[in-house]
Design a protein around this motif. Structure first.
Motif, short mmCIF file in Angstrom:
data_model
loop_
_atom_site.label_atom_id
_atom_site.label_comp_id
_atom_site.label_asym_id
_atom_site.label_seq_id
_atom_site.Cartn_x
_atom_site.Cartn_y
_atom_site.Cartn_z
N THR A 1 0.54 -0.87 -0.10
CA THR A 1 -0.42 -0.20 -0.52
C THR A 1 1.01 0.81 -0.10
OG1 THR A 1 -1.83 -0.59 1.39
CG2 THR A 1 -1.96 1.85 1.12
N LEU A 2 0.72 2.04 -0.76
CA LEU A 2 0.96 3.21 -0.94
C LEU A 2 -0.05 4.80 -0.03
CD1 LEU A 2 3.74 5.44 -1.49
CD2 LEU A 2 2.54 5.75 -3.99
N VAL A 3 0.42 5.40 0.46
CA VAL A 3 -0.57 6.15 0.62
C VAL A 3 -0.05 7.98 0.10
CG1 VAL A 3 -1.67 8.07 2.21
CG2 VAL A 3 -0.82 5.74 2.81
N ASP B 1 10.27 10.84 -2.28
CA ASP B 1 9.96 9.52 -2.36
C ASP B 1 9.40 8.64 -1.88
OD1 ASP B 1 11.34 10.63 -5.33
OD2 ASP B 1 12.79 10.69 -3.74
N PRO B 2 8.84 7.59 -1.90
CA PRO B 2 7.96 6.75 -1.17
C PRO B 2 9.06 6.47 0.25
CG PRO B 2 7.38 6.04 -3.41
CD PRO B 2 8.65 6.88 -3.65
N LEU B 3 7.77 5.95 1.10
CA LEU B 3 8.74 5.61 2.53
C LEU B 3 8.54 5.32 3.28
CD1 LEU B 3 10.99 6.96 4.60
CD2 LEU B 3 9.32 7.81 5.63
N TRP C 1 3.91 2.47 2.57
CA TRP C 1 4.66 3.96 2.04
C TRP C 1 3.84 4.70 2.55
CZ3 TRP C 1 4.95 -1.52 0.55
CH2 TRP C 1 5.97 -1.57 0.32
N ILE C 2 4.38 5.37 3.02
CA ILE C 2 3.74 7.21 2.54
C ILE C 2 4.25 8.17 1.21
CG2 ILE C 2 2.50 7.32 4.30
CD1 ILE C 2 4.70 9.08 5.60
N GLN C 3 4.31 8.76 0.56
CA GLN C 3 5.07 9.97 -0.18
C GLN C 3 4.36 10.95 0.11
OE1 GLN C 3 5.58 8.29 -4.18
NE2 GLN C 3 6.77 10.06 -4.73
#
Length: 408
Positions: A44-46, A72-74, A81-83
């Motif tokens: 999952t990316l937020v 960048d995605p962290l 991940w969050i970006q």
């Protein structure tokens, strides 16, 4: 088809877009949804596309440096991940030629270098950059679900309309503009107060368009993209949420949930809040009536600020049932459809809150133009209907039906 590696239910990448009036709490709800999805084994990316980023704060990342890293995605938890988009980095990555030219033009007017660079951040750059990331991550199969923490409603409308706008520009204006300037540039540059844009400027635009190719289909596919409108039980917020629903419908996106955030809990019995209780109950009934059959979720006001992963997990437990999958496709109703009835072609447009006096429509080329107030939507017509003209329209049961026939 892009398959999940570990996601338990869906077969294509899902995009969940959380949007609403500024200050309604959409960032916390988007972040909590990301936490829930990761616990269900989705990669999952937020992704925050709100210029006033608060996603890193929602996860209680304390250092200012984290706001730099999240460009960048962290990775903040297992499978999560969050970006947060950083427009300065995006200019260097995608907009260098365009930004440099605009800056140079502004400097000829006497604006200082720093001011010129700031003003060269054109409206739409962040939204288009976000679209490019979505397309890139889809092609790479990097994530199973992308949760979009969108900007407030007006900016979100610009976000979803960008692909259509750019596509129209590339088809109708870009070739003519590029060829014309190529012909007149040598002469014009001798007499103009500033140089006309070089061909690399147009090459940059073309490259950006190629990176966006196909993203409009992704956003308008209800099997892929769902919009979740976040609101509060307040009259002014509700009116904006209603308008947003109409506009998203006109742009072909499917709203599959309305989330009413920060409701006063029943156990708050202090007499000072009596009027708030009455008002919120009244507005909540309106919301449920207006948005039916779209499900309405209710989230209470917490006794503390929702910050950090633990409290986001608490919020997720209130927002979703234990066995509920936020990525499940629950609503696929198209906001407009094409059909044929009694020998007449019809376009049916879902307009839940429009009244007959508010809707205007006319034909322009191979498009039907629907206007509600100051908002205008161009609906491209299939080839079988492109030569037809609107002959009659009726608004019944929240659906605008436009009959099309051969022009006289």
């Amino acid at each position: 088809m892009f398959l999940f590696s570990t996601g338990p239910y869906n077969e294509v990448m899902r995009i969940l877009m959380f949007t609403g009036k500024g200050g309604v709490g959409k960032t916390s709800l988007a972040a909590a949804t990301g936490v829930k999805l990761a616990s269900l084994h989705y990669r999952t990316l937020v992704l925050s596309i709100d210029p006033a980023h608060s996603l890193a704060d929602s996860f209680d990342l304390e250092t200012e440096l984290f706001h730099v890293h999240t460009a960048d995605p962290l990775l903040v938890a297992e499978r999560l991940w969050i970006q947060e988009l950083n427009i300065q980095k995006e200019i260097k990555r995608h907009w260098q030629e365009i930004s440099s030219y605009v800056s140079s033009v502004l400097r000829t007017t006497g604006i200082s270098g720093v001011e010129a660079e700031e003003l060269a951040i054109l409206p739409g750059m962040e939204e288009l950059s976000a679209m490019m990331y979505i397309n890139q991550y889809r092609r790479e199969q990097r994530y199973d679900v992308i949760v979009l923490d969108a900007a407030p409603t007006a900016e979100s409308m610009r976000f979803i309309s960008m692909p259509t706008t750019l596509d129209w520009y590339m088809k109708h204006i870009f070739p003519f503009q590029r060829n014309l300037l190529k012909a007149v540039r040598p002469i014009a540059n001798r007499v103009a107060p500033f140089e006309l844009p070089p061909d690399t400027y147009f090459g940059n635009i073309r490259d950006l368009f190629q990176k966006l190719e196909g993203v409009d289909d992704i956003m308008e596919d209800p099997q892929t993209t769902s919009v979740r409108l976040v609101t509060n039980a307040e009259k002014m917020v509700l009116r904006e949420t209603q308008r947003a629903f109409v506009y998203f419908s006109l742009h072909g996106l499917t709203v599959d949930a309305v989330i009413v955030n920060r409701l006063l809990p029943e156990e708050v019995m202090d007499g000072w809040f009596n009027e708030w209780h009455v008002s919120q109950k009244t507005i909540l009934h309106e919301i449920e009536d207006y948005f039916a059959p779209v499900p309405v979720k209710k989230v209470p006001l917490f006794e503390h600020e929702v910050l950090g992963k633990q409290r986001l997990e608490d919020l997720a437990r209130v927002l979703y049932a234990e066995d509920e999958d936020p990525a499940a496709v629950t609503r696929t109703e198209k906001p407009y459809t094409f059909g044929k009835s009694d020998g007449l072609y019809e376009i049916r447009v879902l307009l839940p809150f429009a009244t007959k006096g508010e809707v205007e429509l006319f034909k322009k080329g191979d498009e039907l133009v629907v206007q509600i107030g100051t908002f205008r939507r161009h609906i491209g017509l299939p080839r079988s209907m492109a030569a037809l003209a609107p002959s009659r329209a009726r608004l019944e049961s929240k659906v605008l039906t436009v009959e099309m026939k051969e022009a006289q």
